[in-house]
Write a protein that holds these residues in place. Structure first.
Motif, PDB file in Angstrom:
ATOM      1  N   ASP A 127      -0.675  -6.928   3.282  1.00 35.21           N
ATOM      2  CA  ASP A 127       0.004  -6.737   2.008  1.00 35.21           C
ATOM      3  C   ASP A 127      -0.386  -5.426   1.340  1.00 35.21           C
ATOM      4  OD1 ASP A 127       1.786  -7.643  -0.047  1.00 35.21           O
ATOM      5  OD2 ASP A 127       0.013  -8.026  -1.279  1.00 35.21           O
ATOM      6  N   ILE A 128      -1.625  -4.998   1.503  1.00 33.22           N
ATOM      7  CA  ILE A 128      -2.058  -3.725   0.914  1.00 33.22           C
ATOM      8  C   ILE A 128      -1.197  -2.588   1.439  1.00 33.22           C
ATOM      9  CG2 ILE A 128      -3.938  -2.018   0.943  1.00 33.22           C
ATOM     10  CD1 ILE A 128      -5.861  -4.476   0.816  1.00 33.22           C
ATOM     11  N   ASN A 129      -0.818  -2.663   2.698  1.00 27.09           N
ATOM     12  CA  ASN A 129      -0.051  -1.578   3.319  1.00 27.09           C
ATOM     13  C   ASN A 129       1.451  -1.681   3.091  1.00 27.09           C
ATOM     14  OD1 ASN A 129      -2.246  -0.140   4.716  1.00 27.09           O
ATOM     15  ND2 ASN A 129      -2.474  -2.117   5.743  1.00 27.09           N
ATOM     16  N   VAL A 130       1.987  -2.889   3.028  1.00 30.42           N
ATOM     17  CA  VAL A 130       3.443  -3.015   2.955  1.00 30.42           C
ATOM     18  C   VAL A 130       3.938  -3.515   1.606  1.00 30.42           C
ATOM     19  CG1 VAL A 130       3.703  -3.333   5.440  1.00 30.42           C
ATOM     20  CG2 VAL A 130       3.477  -5.341   3.966  1.00 30.42           C
ATOM     21  N   HIS A 131       3.042  -3.683   0.642  1.00 35.45           N
ATOM     22  CA  HIS A 131       3.452  -4.144  -0.691  1.00 35.45           C
ATOM     23  C   HIS A 131       4.436  -3.158  -1.299  1.00 35.45           C
ATOM     24  CE1 HIS A 131       3.142  -6.292  -4.457  1.00 35.45           C
ATOM     25  NE2 HIS A 131       3.012  -5.128  -5.071  1.00 35.45           N
ATOM     26  N   ASP A 132       5.524  -3.694  -1.843  1.00 29.42           N
ATOM     27  CA  ASP A 132       6.564  -2.884  -2.487  1.00 29.42           C
ATOM     28  C   ASP A 132       7.266  -1.914  -1.533  1.00 29.42           C
ATOM     29  OD1 ASP A 132       7.435  -3.583  -4.919  1.00 29.42           O
ATOM     30  OD2 ASP A 132       6.284  -2.115  -6.049  1.00 29.42           O
ATOM     31  N   THR A 133       7.338  -2.286  -0.267  1.00 23.19           N
ATOM     32  CA  THR A 133       8.100  -1.493   0.702  1.00 23.19           C
ATOM     33  C   THR A 133       9.297  -2.314   1.195  1.00 23.19           C
ATOM     34  OG1 THR A 133       6.939  -2.300   2.667  1.00 23.19           O
ATOM     35  CG2 THR A 133       5.958  -0.409   1.519  1.00 23.19           C
ATOM     36  N   TYR A 134      10.082  -1.696   2.045  1.00 25.21           N
ATOM     37  CA  TYR A 134      11.242  -2.393   2.612  1.00 25.21           C
ATOM     38  C   TYR A 134      10.833  -3.567   3.500  1.00 25.21           C
ATOM     39  CZ  TYR A 134      15.268   0.201   1.039  1.00 25.21           C
ATOM     40  OH  TYR A 134      16.281   0.696   0.265  1.00 25.21           O
ATOM     41  N   PHE A 135       9.572  -3.620   3.913  1.00 27.17           N
ATOM     42  CA  PHE A 135       9.099  -4.756   4.694  1.00 27.17           C
ATOM     43  C   PHE A 135       9.264  -6.045   3.899  1.00 27.17           C
ATOM     44  CE2 PHE A 135       6.108  -7.793   6.350  1.00 27.17           C
ATOM     45  CZ  PHE A 135       6.164  -7.610   7.722  1.00 27.17           C
TER      46      PHE A 135
ATOM     47  N   PRO B 128      15.392  -3.751  11.432  1.00 28.07           N
ATOM     48  CA  PRO B 128      14.895  -2.380  11.260  1.00 28.07           C
ATOM     49  C   PRO B 128      14.179  -2.149   9.930  1.00 28.07           C
ATOM     50  CG  PRO B 128      17.193  -2.355  11.971  1.00 28.07           C
ATOM     51  CD  PRO B 128      16.841  -3.767  11.657  1.00 28.07           C
ATOM     52  N   MET B 129      14.536  -2.923   8.918  1.00 32.40           N
ATOM     53  CA  MET B 129      13.857  -2.765   7.627  1.00 32.40           C
ATOM     54  C   MET B 129      12.368  -3.064   7.720  1.00 32.40           C
ATOM     55  SD  MET B 129      16.193  -4.228   4.576  1.00 32.40           S
ATOM     56  CE  MET B 129      17.832  -3.648   4.262  1.00 32.40           C
TER      57      MET B 129
ATOM     58  N   ALA C   7       6.607   1.880   7.858  1.00 34.87           N
ATOM     59  CA  ALA C   7       6.453   3.341   7.796  1.00 34.87           C
ATOM     60  C   ALA C   7       6.190   3.800   6.364  1.00 34.87           C
ATOM     61  CB  ALA C   7       7.697   4.023   8.342  1.00 34.87           C
ATOM     62  N   GLY C   8       6.268   2.866   5.407  1.00 30.45           N
ATOM     63  CA  GLY C   8       5.911   3.186   4.031  1.00 30.45           C
ATOM     64  C   GLY C   8       7.076   3.422   3.093  1.00 30.45           C
ATOM     65  N   LEU C   9       8.322   3.237   3.549  1.00 29.72           N
ATOM     66  CA  LEU C   9       9.468   3.490   2.679  1.00 29.72           C
ATOM     67  C   LEU C   9       9.453   2.509   1.507  1.00 29.72           C
ATOM     68  CD1 LEU C   9      12.041   5.233   2.406  1.00 29.72           C
ATOM     69  CD2 LEU C   9      13.277   3.362   3.478  1.00 29.72           C
TER      70      LEU C   9
ATOM     71  N   PHE D 199      10.035  10.772   4.335  1.00 29.95           N
ATOM     72  CA  PHE D 199      10.931   9.721   4.818  1.00 29.95           C
ATOM     73  C   PHE D 199      12.210  10.258   5.475  1.00 29.95           C
ATOM     74  CE2 PHE D 199       8.785   7.738   1.041  1.00 29.95           C
ATOM     75  CZ  PHE D 199       7.870   7.035   1.798  1.00 29.95           C
ATOM     76  N   ASP D 200      12.277  11.553   5.723  1.00 34.53           N
ATOM     77  CA  ASP D 200      13.482  12.126   6.344  1.00 34.53           C
ATOM     78  C   ASP D 200      13.763  11.529   7.718  1.00 34.53           C
ATOM     79  OD1 ASP D 200      14.000  13.640   4.153  1.00 34.53           O
ATOM     80  OD2 ASP D 200      13.228  15.531   4.986  1.00 34.53           O
ATOM     81  N   ASP D 201      12.714  11.180   8.435  1.00 36.30           N
ATOM     82  CA  ASP D 201      12.904  10.610   9.781  1.00 36.30           C
ATOM     83  C   ASP D 201      13.505   9.210   9.747  1.00 36.30           C
ATOM     84  OD1 ASP D 201      11.830  12.892  10.839  1.00 36.30           O
ATOM     85  OD2 ASP D 201       9.816  12.057  11.108  1.00 36.30           O
TER      86      ASP D 201
END
Length: 193
Positions: free
Chosen positions: A8-16, A71-72, A78-80, A93-95
């Motif tokens: 959760d620390i890494n993906v909190h508030d991301t598209y995950f 894909p999300m 990836a941190g989006l 995030f261009d990639d």
């Protein structure tokens, strides 16, 4: 899955978060709604939905749901971040732009596939195959009611229940299912009350 603090620390508030929640909760609720409508449609309208259109609708919806949300998970890892107006301001995030294009295409196709469902729903009301009394070969009482709109469930006395609701493949019976209101044959055990 987000109860694991290391993740959760890494993906909190991301598209995950969006992907996981909507794939687990949103799509399962949508499937439940569609399944209920397909199941009860004969009782509601006295006709069957078109089976082939149902398969087409299901498979396009299933593939597109995973095409949107699978894909999300990766762009989230990836941190989006979610809730941003635009991600093109951040070169980091261009990639991920191509992944967003794929997600958008799947979302559009999945949305358009619902037209198949709507067509099937409304066209089957008028042109669908006439439903039998018990099209699913169910043993339960709701399929013994007439396919007509009357006050109450049964036009006469309420049927007597002789057996459990899952009497399928009973030895000594000619059919694969035995409805609950069929009297017991000699030697069969009665329901325990």
């Amino acid at each position: 899955i987000l109860g694991d603090s290391a993740l959760d620390i890494n993906v909190h508030d991301t598209y995950f978060v969006i992907a996981h929640f909507h794939l687990v909760m949103g799509i399962s609720a949508l499937y439940g709604m569609f399944a209920g409508i397909y199941h009860w449609y004969p009782k509601m309208f006295g006709r069957m939905l078109n089976k082939n259109l149902g398969y087409l609708h299901f498979w396009i919806t299933a593939v597109c749901a995973y095409g949107v949300f699978f894909p999300m998970h990766f762009i989230g890892m990836a941190g989006l971040p979610r809730r941003y107006y635009t991600n093109s301001n951040f070169p980091l995030f261009d990639d991920l732009t191509n992944a967003n294009v794929v997600i958008t295409i799947f979302a559009i196709v999945g949305g358009l596939a619902q037209i198949i469902y709507l067509y099937n729903f409304f066209a089957s009301m008028f042109f669908g195959k006439k439903a039998e009394q018990n099209p699913w070969r169910s043993t339960t009482l709701e399929w013994t009611t007439p396919v007509e709109h009357i006050h109450g469930n049964w036009p006469g006395a309420i049927p007597h229940v002789y057996r459990w609701s899952y009497d399928y493949s009973k030895p000594g019976h000619d059919v694969d299912f035995v409805p609950q209101n069929v009297p017991l044959k000699e030697g069969e055990e009665e329901l325990q009350h």
